[in-house]
Every structure is written in structure tokens, then in C-alpha cells.
Scaffold this motif. Structure first.
Motif, PDB file in Angstrom:
ATOM      1  N   ALA A   1       4.093  14.246  -4.700  1.00 53.61           N
ATOM      2  CA  ALA A   1       4.473  13.371  -5.814  1.00 53.61           C
ATOM      3  C   ALA A   1       3.242  12.751  -6.464  1.00 53.61           C
ATOM      4  O   ALA A   1       3.151  12.644  -7.694  1.00 53.61           O
ATOM      5  CB  ALA A   1       5.429  12.289  -5.307  1.00 53.61           C
ATOM      6  N   LYS A   2       2.281  12.338  -5.651  1.00 47.41           N
ATOM      7  CA  LYS A   2       1.064  11.744  -6.205  1.00 47.41           C
ATOM      8  C   LYS A   2       0.244  12.783  -6.968  1.00 47.41           C
ATOM      9  O   LYS A   2      -0.381  12.471  -7.990  1.00 47.41           O
ATOM     10  CB  LYS A   2       0.230  11.126  -5.073  1.00 47.41           C
ATOM     11  CG  LYS A   2       0.849   9.872  -4.483  1.00 47.41           C
ATOM     12  CD  LYS A   2      -0.051   9.244  -3.456  1.00 47.41           C
ATOM     13  CE  LYS A   2       0.552   7.951  -2.930  1.00 47.41           C
ATOM     14  NZ  LYS A   2      -0.337   7.279  -1.974  1.00 47.41           N
ATOM     15  N   PHE A   3       0.247  14.011  -6.475  1.00 45.63           N
ATOM     16  CA  PHE A   3      -0.463  15.090  -7.154  1.00 45.63           C
ATOM     17  C   PHE A   3       0.101  15.285  -8.562  1.00 45.63           C
ATOM     18  O   PHE A   3      -0.647  15.344  -9.560  1.00 45.63           O
ATOM     19  CB  PHE A   3      -0.337  16.378  -6.334  1.00 45.63           C
ATOM     20  CG  PHE A   3      -0.950  17.582  -6.977  1.00 45.63           C
ATOM     21  CD1 PHE A   3      -2.312  17.836  -6.846  1.00 45.63           C
ATOM     22  CD2 PHE A   3      -0.185  18.469  -7.726  1.00 45.63           C
ATOM     23  CE1 PHE A   3      -2.884  18.951  -7.447  1.00 45.63           C
ATOM     24  CE2 PHE A   3      -0.744  19.584  -8.328  1.00 45.63           C
ATOM     25  CZ  PHE A   3      -2.108  19.825  -8.181  1.00 45.63           C
TER      26      PHE A   3
ATOM     27  N   LEU B   1      -8.854  14.562  -9.511  1.00 46.66           N
ATOM     28  CA  LEU B   1      -7.870  13.580  -9.030  1.00 46.66           C
ATOM     29  C   LEU B   1      -8.534  12.519  -8.163  1.00 46.66           C
ATOM     30  O   LEU B   1      -8.139  11.349  -8.174  1.00 46.66           O
ATOM     31  CB  LEU B   1      -6.761  14.289  -8.253  1.00 46.66           C
ATOM     32  CG  LEU B   1      -5.860  15.202  -9.086  1.00 46.66           C
ATOM     33  CD1 LEU B   1      -4.912  15.972  -8.171  1.00 46.66           C
ATOM     34  CD2 LEU B   1      -5.062  14.388 -10.095  1.00 46.66           C
ATOM     35  N   LYS B   2      -9.537  12.922  -7.408  1.00 45.63           N
ATOM     36  CA  LYS B   2     -10.255  11.957  -6.573  1.00 45.63           C
ATOM     37  C   LYS B   2     -10.946  10.909  -7.420  1.00 45.63           C
ATOM     38  O   LYS B   2     -10.999   9.733  -7.073  1.00 45.63           O
ATOM     39  CB  LYS B   2     -11.266  12.699  -5.691  1.00 45.63           C
ATOM     40  CG  LYS B   2     -12.030  11.787  -4.736  1.00 45.63           C
ATOM     41  CD  LYS B   2     -12.980  12.596  -3.863  1.00 45.63           C
ATOM     42  CE  LYS B   2     -13.741  11.675  -2.899  1.00 45.63           C
ATOM     43  NZ  LYS B   2     -14.684  12.454  -2.047  1.00 45.63           N
ATOM     44  N   ARG B   3     -11.489  11.334  -8.581  1.00 47.61           N
ATOM     45  CA  ARG B   3     -12.196  10.406  -9.450  1.00 47.61           C
ATOM     46  C   ARG B   3     -11.280   9.319  -9.993  1.00 47.61           C
ATOM     47  O   ARG B   3     -11.731   8.205 -10.251  1.00 47.61           O
ATOM     48  CB  ARG B   3     -12.853  11.167 -10.600  1.00 47.61           C
ATOM     49  CG  ARG B   3     -14.111  11.926 -10.202  1.00 47.61           C
ATOM     50  CD  ARG B   3     -14.791  12.540 -11.396  1.00 47.61           C
ATOM     51  NE  ARG B   3     -13.917  13.493 -12.079  1.00 47.61           N
ATOM     52  CZ  ARG B   3     -14.278  14.198 -13.140  1.00 47.61           C
ATOM     53  NH1 ARG B   3     -15.484  14.049 -13.663  1.00 47.61           N
ATOM     54  NH2 ARG B   3     -13.434  15.050 -13.695  1.00 47.61           N
ATOM     55  N   ILE B   4     -10.004   9.621 -10.185  1.00 44.13           N
ATOM     56  CA  ILE B   4      -9.098   8.609 -10.719  1.00 44.13           C
ATOM     57  C   ILE B   4      -8.321   7.898  -9.603  1.00 44.13           C
ATOM     58  O   ILE B   4      -7.431   7.094  -9.880  1.00 44.13           O
ATOM     59  CB  ILE B   4      -8.117   9.224 -11.746  1.00 44.13           C
ATOM     60  CG1 ILE B   4      -7.229  10.293 -11.103  1.00 44.13           C
ATOM     61  CG2 ILE B   4      -8.870   9.791 -12.931  1.00 44.13           C
ATOM     62  CD1 ILE B   4      -6.164  10.846 -12.055  1.00 44.13           C
ATOM     63  N   GLY B   5      -8.663   8.174  -8.342  1.00 49.35           N
ATOM     64  CA  GLY B   5      -8.114   7.413  -7.211  1.00 49.35           C
ATOM     65  C   GLY B   5      -6.638   7.608  -6.978  1.00 49.35           C
ATOM     66  O   GLY B   5      -5.910   6.644  -6.733  1.00 49.35           O
ATOM     67  N   VAL B   6      -6.169   8.846  -7.040  1.00 49.13           N
ATOM     68  CA  VAL B   6      -4.744   9.116  -6.866  1.00 49.13           C
ATOM     69  C   VAL B   6      -4.333   9.045  -5.401  1.00 49.13           C
ATOM     70  O   VAL B   6      -3.284   8.491  -5.060  1.00 49.13           O
ATOM     71  CB  VAL B   6      -4.389  10.499  -7.451  1.00 49.13           C
ATOM     72  CG1 VAL B   6      -2.970  10.895  -7.070  1.00 49.13           C
ATOM     73  CG2 VAL B   6      -4.548  10.471  -8.962  1.00 49.13           C
TER      74      VAL B   6
ATOM     75  N   PRO C   1       0.839  -1.207   0.000  1.00 51.25           N
ATOM     76  CA  PRO C   1       0.000   0.000   0.000  1.00 51.25           C
ATOM     77  C   PRO C   1       0.872   1.254   0.000  1.00 51.25           C
ATOM     78  O   PRO C   1       1.819   1.352   0.773  1.00 51.25           O
ATOM     79  CB  PRO C   1      -0.798  -0.128   1.306  1.00 51.25           C
ATOM     80  CG  PRO C   1      -0.794  -1.594   1.619  1.00 51.25           C
ATOM     81  CD  PRO C   1       0.536  -2.094   1.139  1.00 51.25           C
ATOM     82  N   ASP C   2       0.558   2.177  -0.886  1.00 54.87           N
ATOM     83  CA  ASP C   2       1.370   3.380  -1.042  1.00 54.87           C
ATOM     84  C   ASP C   2       0.844   4.502  -0.158  1.00 54.87           C
ATOM     85  O   ASP C   2      -0.200   5.085  -0.437  1.00 54.87           O
ATOM     86  CB  ASP C   2       1.363   3.837  -2.505  1.00 54.87           C
ATOM     87  CG  ASP C   2       2.169   2.909  -3.393  1.00 54.87           C
ATOM     88  OD1 ASP C   2       3.022   2.184  -2.850  1.00 54.87           O
ATOM     89  OD2 ASP C   2       1.938   2.900  -4.608  1.00 54.87           O
ATOM     90  N   GLU C   3       1.565   4.790   0.893  1.00 54.73           N
ATOM     91  CA  GLU C   3       1.255   5.929   1.769  1.00 54.73           C
ATOM     92  C   GLU C   3       2.553   6.302   2.451  1.00 54.73           C
ATOM     93  O   GLU C   3       3.158   5.492   3.144  1.00 54.73           O
ATOM     94  CB  GLU C   3       0.179   5.555   2.779  1.00 54.73           C
ATOM     95  CG  GLU C   3      -0.554   6.743   3.394  1.00 54.73           C
ATOM     96  CD  GLU C   3       0.220   7.347   4.549  1.00 54.73           C
ATOM     97  OE1 GLU C   3       0.267   8.591   4.663  1.00 54.73           O
ATOM     98  OE2 GLU C   3       0.781   6.574   5.345  1.00 54.73           O
ATOM     99  N   ALA C   4       3.009   7.522   2.229  1.00 57.04           N
ATOM    100  CA  ALA C   4       4.378   7.899   2.574  1.00 57.04           C
ATOM    101  C   ALA C   4       4.702   7.698   4.048  1.00 57.04           C
ATOM    102  O   ALA C   4       5.743   7.133   4.394  1.00 57.04           O
ATOM    103  CB  ALA C   4       4.631   9.354   2.162  1.00 57.04           C
ATOM    104  N   SER C   5       3.843   8.176   4.944  1.00 57.86           N
ATOM    105  CA  SER C   5       4.164   8.096   6.369  1.00 57.86           C
ATOM    106  C   SER C   5       4.198   6.648   6.854  1.00 57.86           C
ATOM    107  O   SER C   5       4.941   6.313   7.782  1.00 57.86           O
ATOM    108  CB  SER C   5       3.150   8.906   7.184  1.00 57.86           C
ATOM    109  OG  SER C   5       1.852   8.359   7.069  1.00 57.86           O
TER     110      SER C   5
END
Length: 540
Positions: free
Chosen positions: A472-474, A528-533, A344-348
Motif C-alpha cells: 500500500a505504501k509503495f 521512494l526512499k528519498r521521499i520517506g515512504v 507510527p505507521d508500520e503494519a505489523s
């Protein structure tokens, strides 16, 4: 780090509620006898097995004599007193005076002064033949002579400056009652055979030395670095033996860790959040495997993030009581070993786990040897823990080394460089301790490979965490929109026709102005929310 004797003379242990005077074991538990020659008021067990009291009686002629007054047929005493965290438990033993029935039962100390509860338990234990009479807890205390004093450990812990784990044999007054999924059990054995098996484990292709070092270091981190703990993630495709090898490395603390039944399977279909907390809390100062982590189900990814944050930060979620107030949170001291295919990708969260990229070993001879000699590894844990128990572990040079590494990672523009530097320094320091341990001859010739793997994995970790930040995700999400939905961006002068047809003003998220991209915050975040970033949505 300078001197390899890095470990601290810790001023306090993580489990301070065990810091109470140890009552040494004496003779076998006993109950007091009573005789006519005793002082009036004395209580004990008479020759016929009944509980009696010495009573002074005055005859009609004025003469005073002593008699033994019957109290109860249920002759019992406190055999064992066990301290379990902040609660005390009594084990009672005795014999019925009438039918000579042998009795043994357990009660919480807090329930004993309640006469109704006590009498109910005693009546159930002694049966119908033995009359209860006027027996009370105060009388049982008077009857009790020598009592065994024990401390119960429900999770591996540092107690009196020593790592208390089943089999290590560092205290006589400890009894263990661990969770079934925490099969910790070290033992004595052939040290040379254990060293050979350990060497084969370390020679398995891949970053195995980092995984093994973290497993060895878990008791150290729990005691001396409770606020700097971390986890290790082993990520690779299915069939790469990542879980199998992690299980074998865990067998340093007990060969039961090699059984699949003791794996903590992750995901809503395998375990609940509460169940995960219980197991990881019950692991105490030892590592524990969290297996089969995936990011396929978004809810599982959210649960993974919550679990890792709770474990590494040391406390379970805050919960209230029905009658008001806050419940005591479960403490976490373990080192989580995470295995899975898709991280799972989440920086913290990624910053709290030292993530290793795993591939299937080409040469499996070492894996096969370790599997065949798995019974040797708990011998390694036995000697390692006893070696730790004899050490006052100073922290000389640790802070300086961490500061130097933080500056180095800052120079490479890594996100969360301080946490990465802490993990790096702890692993280096643990290896330095292993070079002083009874296994120094095993680790010394493998130091060069360990340092090379550590530097490479630290570089991969720094880049990985930096790529997972919201910024970075943005930018990645904007690239996706530019590639797949360019009609959402207007030209400054006019919107040129394209294959998407007419673009409505309400759909536009930004505009090109002189080669620069101007974005409207609210509309952009919605797109961005619609494409699940994002895992967690940033604000405008």
C-alpha cells in the motif's frame, strides 16, 4: 462464544518458578537455647546471651564432665528466608551478648558460606563490643529454630493459580517489592459504591468499553494466552482527555495509576529503551500505559516499533555475556496501553495494537464523577481478582469462535486477519467473563454498546493495517511521484518537454507503455526512499 465461561483451566502458569511447596507460617522465629544437660556438641545461646557449645572435658582424675564452651558474643539466627525468583535471601536477627545491641541485617544466601563476607557483615552489625570468635554460617544454622518462609514477588504474577497483586490477600507468605512506577494496590471497600463509579467510567463517550475490557482482561491474557497478547492504542489530538481517561481506567488495579509520575513517557527525551523494558517487565500481568507516543522523530518511531514487538512477543532482546553465553531475557506479560497523537505507521506493529480513534467527550460529567470517586476503583480490582482466583477457566468454544472470525475477516480482504480475529475474540470472551463476575449488573445493560463499538473498531483496524503494508505504501509513493515528479516517467516514443526541463536518463525510474506503467526496481526504490515512504525498505 457459546458459554460465557470461556476462560481456561490453564495447565500451567506463566511464572512457573514460583511453583514450589508453600511452607506455612508457624510460631514466631526462634533461636535455640543450650544447657549443660544437652548432648555434647549441642550449640545454642546461653543465659548470658553468648553462643556456646556443650563440650565434654576429662579431668585429671579421669572423671568426665560437660562444660559450655564460648563460641561468640554475636548471637544471631535466621529470622526470615525469602525466595525471590531463583535466589534466596536471609534476614538475620540477634542481640549482642556484651552490650545487648539489637541487630538485624540481610544477606544473599549464596554469600553466606563465604566466611570472609559473612564475618565482615556480622562485625559491621554487632560493632566493637561483641567479639566474633569462631562464629560460622553452619553454627548460625544450628542455632536457628523456627524460621519464617516467604516468597518475594517483584512483579504482579500468577502464583499457585492465583493472581498475586498487593492487597488482594490470597496468600500469607507473599511479600511484594514492585517497581515504584507500578503502583498496584487493590483493597476491600464498598462494593455498591465501586459499581456506581465503574458504571460512570463505562458511560464516558467514546470506545471506553473496549479500553476497560482490555484492562480487566490483562491478567487473563497473561495466564491463558501469553502468545496471543495484544495492546490497545488510544489516538487523539492533544487535550482530548485520552491519557486522563486511560489513567482512571487503570485505577482498577490501584489509584496510584492516576498520578502522572507513574506514567511511562515515551521518546528518547523521556525514557531509554532499557528503562522502558524494565517498567513494562515490572508491570507483570497487569496493563501499563505508554504515554505521549509520536512519530515526529523517526528514531522514536523505530524505538516504538521495537518496544511493541518485544512486549507482545514476550521477550526482551537477546544479549550476550562478557564471559560468553546468553543472558536470560526479561519476560513480558503485560498489556500495553498506548496513548498518543500521531500513530507510527508500520503494519505489523499496528496489527499488534487494537487502535482506537479518540475524540474529546462532549459530556464530561462522567469523567468528573470518576475523578471525584477514584478511590472506589481499586475495590473493583479487588473483587475481580478474587473472583478470577476462584475460577477454573475453560476455553470451550474459543478456538471455534476465532476460526469463524478469521474466515469473516479474510472475506473482507483484511491483512493479518488471524491476529485481528484473536484480539476480537479475546475482547468478546473477556466481556462474557465480566457478565459472570460480581459486576454482571454493571456490564449487562452496556453489552449492546460494547458490541457495536467492537465491530466498528475492528473494521477500522482491518482497514488501517491494510493501508500500512509495504504494498500500500509503495502504491501511495508512486502516486506521489506521478503527481509531483512526472518527468521521472518517460513516454514510450519520446520524452515530451515539460516545466521541469530536460530529464536525464539516469533519473528515469520507468516508462509508460500502452497506458501501463513499467518501473525499474532499483531506481524506483531509491526515488521512494528519498521521499520517506517506507519505515522498512523492501527489496527489489
Amino acid at each position: 462464544l457459546g458459554s460465557p465461561s470461556f476462560l481456561a483451566g490453564c495447565s500451567k502458569d506463566a511464572c512457573s518458578h514460583y511453583d514450589r511447596p508453600v511452607v506455612p507460617l508457624g510460631d514466631d522465629p526462634t533461636a535455640c537455647r543450650v544447657y549443660l544437660s544437652d548432648e555434647p556438641g549441642s550449640v545454642g545461646i546461653d543465659e548470658d546471651g553468648a553462643i556456646k557449645r556443650v563440650k565434654q572435658v576429662e579431668k585429671k582424675n579421669g572423671e568426665t564432665v560437660k562444660v559450655l564452651e564460648w563460641i561468640s558474643d554475636c548471637a544471631c539466627y535466621i529470622h526470615t528466608e525469602t525466595l525471590a525468583e531463583d535466589e534466596t535471601e536471609f534476614v538475620f536477627e540477634g542481640t549482642g551478648a556484651v552490650d545487648k545491641r539489637k541487630v538485624r541485617f540481610t544477606m544473599q544466601a549464596a554469600d553466606c558460606p563465604d566466611s570472609r563476607k559473612l564475618k565482615g557483615v556480622i562485625t559491621n552489625a554487632f560493632g566493637a563490643a561483641n567479639r566474633l570468635g569462631e562464629l560460622s554460617f553452619d553454627t548460625i544454622q544450628k542455632i536457628t529454630g523456627q524460621t519464617i518462609k516467604r516468597r518475594r514477588v517483584t512483579a504482579p504474577a500468577w502464583i499457585d493459580g492465583k493472581p498475586m497483586i498487593p492487597g488482594v490477600g490470597l496468600a500469607d507468605d507473599i511479600e511484594f517489592k514492585l517497581l515504584d512506577m507500578v503502583p498496584a494496590q487493590v483493597r476491600e471497600g464498598d462494593l455498591e459504591a465501586a459499581k456506581k463509579t465503574l458504571a460512570m467510567l463505562l458511560d464516558i463517550p467514546g470506545p471506553i468499553s473496549i479500553l476497560v475490557t482490555a484492562i480487566f482482561g490483562s491478567p487473563i491474557y497473561a495466564r491463558c494466552f501469553p502468545n496471543d497478547r495484544f495492546g490497545v492504542g488510544v489516538w487523539g489530538r492533544s487535550g482530548s482527555l485520552k491519557t486522563s481517561i486511560a489513567k482512571k481506567a487503570m485505577c482498577i488495579y490501584g489509584d496510584g495509576y492516576n498520578d502522572d509520575i507513574n506514567l511511562l513517557k515515551f521518546g528518547r527525551n523521556s525514557s531509554t529503551g532499557v528503562g522502558q523494558s524494565e517498567v513494562l517487565g515490572g508491570a507483570g500481568i497487569l496493563p501499563h500505559i505508554i504515554d505521549n507516543v509520536k512519530s515526529v522523530d523517526p528514531r522514536d518511531a523505530q524505538q516504538y516499533i521495537a518496544t511493541i514487538h518485544s512486549v507482545i512477543e514476550g521477550k526482551d532482546k537477546v544479549r550476550g555475556k562478557k564471559d560468553g553465553g546468553i543472558r536470560n531475557s526479561k519476560a513480558f506479560l503485560c498489556t500495553p496501553i498506548v496513548t498518543g497523537e500521531i500513530k507510527p505507521d508500520e503494519a505489523s506493529t499496528s496489527a499488534r495494537i487494537f487502535n482506537l480513534k479518540w475524540s474529546e467527550p462532549g459530556d464530561k460529567s462522567q469523567v468528573d464523577y470518576v475523578a471525584k470517586h477514584i478511590k472506589d476503583l481499586p475495590v473493583v480490582g479487588y473483587h475481580w481478582l478474587r473472583w478470577l482466583a476462584d475460577r477454573q477457566l475453560p476455553l470451550d468454544g474459543f478456538e471455534e469462535a476465532r476460526t469463524r472470525k478469521t474466515d469473516e475477516f479474510n472475506g473482507k480482504n483484511y491483512v493479518n486477519s488471524g491476529r485481528l480475529a484473536t484480539i476480537y475474540t479475546l475482547l468478546r470472551a473477556t466481556w462474557a467473563a465480566l457478565l459472570e463476575s460480581p459486576f454482571a449488573d454493571v456490564f449487562e445493560p452496556r453489552t449492546k454498546r460494547f458490541l457495536a463499538d467492537l465491530d466498528r473498531c475492528a473494521e477500522e483496524q482491518g482497514a488501517m493495517v491494510s493501508e500500512e503494508t509495504e504494498v500500500a505504501k509503495f502504491l501511495t509513493g508512486i502516486d506521489s511521484i506521478l503527481a509531483t515528479q512526472p518527468h521521472l516517467i518517460q513516454e514510450y516514443e519520446n520524452q515530451m518537454p515539460n516545466e521541469y526541463g530536460k530529464t536525464y536518463f539516469k533519473d528515469v525510474i520507468g516508462r509508460w507503455i500502452d497506458g501501463n506503467l513499467f518501473l525499474v526496481p532499483a531506481q524506483t526504490l531509491f526515488a521512494l526512499k528519498r521521499i520517506g515512504v517506507f519505515v522498512q525498505m523492501p527489496t527489489e
